[in-house]
Scaffold this active site. Sequence first.
Site, PDB file in Angstrom:
ATOM      1  N   TYR A  76      -5.554  13.882 -20.112  1.00  0.00           N
ATOM      2  CA  TYR A  76      -4.262  13.733 -20.771  1.00  0.00           C
ATOM      3  C   TYR A  76      -4.310  12.624 -21.818  1.00  0.00           C
ATOM      4  O   TYR A  76      -3.680  12.716 -22.873  1.00  0.00           O
ATOM      5  CB  TYR A  76      -3.184  13.439 -19.726  1.00  0.00           C
TER       6      TYR A  76
ATOM      7  N   GLU B 282     -14.537   9.047 -13.799  1.00  0.00           N
ATOM      8  CA  GLU B 282     -14.307   8.089 -12.714  1.00  0.00           C
ATOM      9  C   GLU B 282     -14.575   8.669 -11.336  1.00  0.00           C
ATOM     10  O   GLU B 282     -14.692   7.906 -10.365  1.00  0.00           O
ATOM     11  CB  GLU B 282     -12.868   7.546 -12.780  1.00  0.00           C
TER      12      GLU B 282
ATOM     13  N   SER C 215      -3.633 -13.122   9.896  1.00  0.00           N
ATOM     14  CA  SER C 215      -3.550 -12.016  10.851  1.00  0.00           C
ATOM     15  C   SER C 215      -4.828 -11.879  11.664  1.00  0.00           C
ATOM     16  O   SER C 215      -4.819 -11.375  12.782  1.00  0.00           O
ATOM     17  CB  SER C 215      -3.285 -10.708  10.106  1.00  0.00           C
ATOM     18  N   GLY C 216      -5.956 -12.284  11.076  1.00  0.00           N
ATOM     19  CA  GLY C 216      -7.248 -12.083  11.714  1.00  0.00           C
ATOM     20  C   GLY C 216      -8.061 -11.002  11.039  1.00  0.00           C
ATOM     21  O   GLY C 216      -9.248 -10.825  11.324  1.00  0.00           O
ATOM     22  N   GLY C 217      -7.424 -10.253  10.126  1.00  0.00           N
ATOM     23  CA  GLY C 217      -8.142  -9.237   9.381  1.00  0.00           C
ATOM     24  C   GLY C 217      -8.951  -9.829   8.251  1.00  0.00           C
ATOM     25  O   GLY C 217      -8.898 -11.038   7.979  1.00  0.00           O
ATOM     26  N   VAL C 218      -9.693  -8.979   7.558  1.00  0.00           N
ATOM     27  CA  VAL C 218     -10.567  -9.423   6.473  1.00  0.00           C
ATOM     28  C   VAL C 218      -9.766 -10.103   5.366  1.00  0.00           C
ATOM     29  O   VAL C 218     -10.137 -11.182   4.888  1.00  0.00           O
ATOM     30  CB  VAL C 218     -11.340  -8.228   5.882  1.00  0.00           C
TER      31      VAL C 218
ATOM     32  N   SER D  67      -6.666 -11.582   5.107  1.00  0.00           N
ATOM     33  CA  SER D  67      -6.079 -12.901   5.342  1.00  0.00           C
ATOM     34  C   SER D  67      -7.157 -13.943   5.600  1.00  0.00           C
ATOM     35  O   SER D  67      -7.004 -15.115   5.218  1.00  0.00           O
ATOM     36  CB  SER D  67      -5.083 -12.858   6.502  1.00  0.00           C
TER      37      SER D  67
END
Length: 538
Positions: free
Chosen positions: A100, A188, A248-251, A253
């Site tokens: 487009y 892409e 939080s303990g996740g990657v 944060s």
Amino acid sequence: MRDGQVADRTKPPGEAIADVASVVVLDFGSQYSQLIARRVRELNVYSELLPFDTPWSVIAARKPAAVILSGGPASVYEDGSPHPDPALWSGGIPILGICYGLHLMAEALGGEVVSFERKEFGPAVVSVTDQEGLFAGIEPEQSVWMSHGDSIERLPDGFRPTARTDSTPYAAVAHTERKMYGIQFHPEVVHTKRGRDILRNFVVDIAGARQTWTPANFIASNVEAIRRRVDDHSRATGTDGKVLCALSGGVDSAVAATLVHRAVGDRLICVHVDNGMMRKNETELLQVAFDQLGVRVIVVNARERFLRKLAGITDPEQKRHAIGNEFIRVFEEEAAKLGEIAFLTQGTLYPDVIESATSDKEKSASKIKTHHNVGGLPDDMTFQLIEPLRYLFKDEVRAVGTELGLPDSMVQRQPFPGPGLAIRIIGEITADRLDTLREADWIVLDEIKAAGLYHEVWQSFAILTPIRSVGVMGDGRTYGNLVAIRAVTSEDAMTADWAKLPYEVLGKISARIVNEVPGVNRVVYDISSKPPATIEWE
């Protein structure tokens, strides 16, 4: 790079990325728009996704090395179809139009676009007729991915064709003097075999963008920007410049906390809210990890408080808003105990912002769901946000975490949603349902790790459904819960495919859940991809 305070993505970059030659991607509604930006970043060039109607003055203020126009579902000759600021065409900046975007360029500069009799959707082979410019070093016959119902009937003056298919004479075009290029296919996506090389030819060789977008440069610029921002506020207010971090303990944060700690040192105070919706042993593991990093962590037990807030709520959006609001209230209360604190650090990522689509400027984006740390925040929040990862994709966050020295056991963890297990329980949240899901989820991860598949999949987890079914255990009738298993492969969470886990692994997971988790007598496997589904169920 910026420290991410500003939510409006149309504002010019801050000091942290002022020296980075960027590529602006204008979003015309393609499902691949975010992927274009990500592919450019893989070339170590900063790219930013902006709404299609971003004023030229805003684009020019960024001093981009190039502009890429995404694809989209509209037709350029239709009334109301999205068009960029006309000043773009005389801006003197290299432009690449994709699908487009190519049609927009052709129409705006005097060409003609028509509805295509032989529409092309899926794989195709293009014949390159000019192996310079976009196709330098590219073989004459190329496998590409097409997705178009319109085509160029007549080229604008000064343009020439550089690739064709049997049915599309203008599969690629170029105006070398003006550095304007267009391609009918999508470079892409992975189905276009040399797509990344084509993008490299445009971004690096034609546009001359500097390849300075690296984890080390990101860390250095963000540390300086965060330190300056906190110190300036501290001097202006006479405060000691403390910063709170939602951990939080996740990657996400964890990386955000480590980055901000490098900027402000012991002035960073991490608060981990145990809301009762974490994975098994999550809080204990987090405390050990951050003790080793020398980062101060305060653990707040707010399980009962969150359960009360969620009582009776079954709608996913209401859950997210309730959790987001309550998180902030807990942080505000903790901050009050610690003295005056102006800043709150979050691990918000670019996909969170894109999917929440909270800005009025983001007309081309459809709100999929509100992320609790983006659209779920209360309007009367008193904190100023520090979100250093707000414009990063997940793989970039992992690279930054590794550069910061975080262990692989933390950096390579599978993503875990901010609202936690609350959005993996369909229906009302209760303590008993949380305990059931927590045990089932632990078994899923345990067996995935035992099979050596943990790093092969993007996410793997259990969902507690509201469905109950009849079963037989010990020669007796049961009427138990149904648990669904979800495992997906992905590169950036914008799209995902269901993971083809071995049958024996699925069999072990099912057997263990039914035998070890009280009240569950049936396990099913989710084989839907994103789109049309999302990774999480809520």
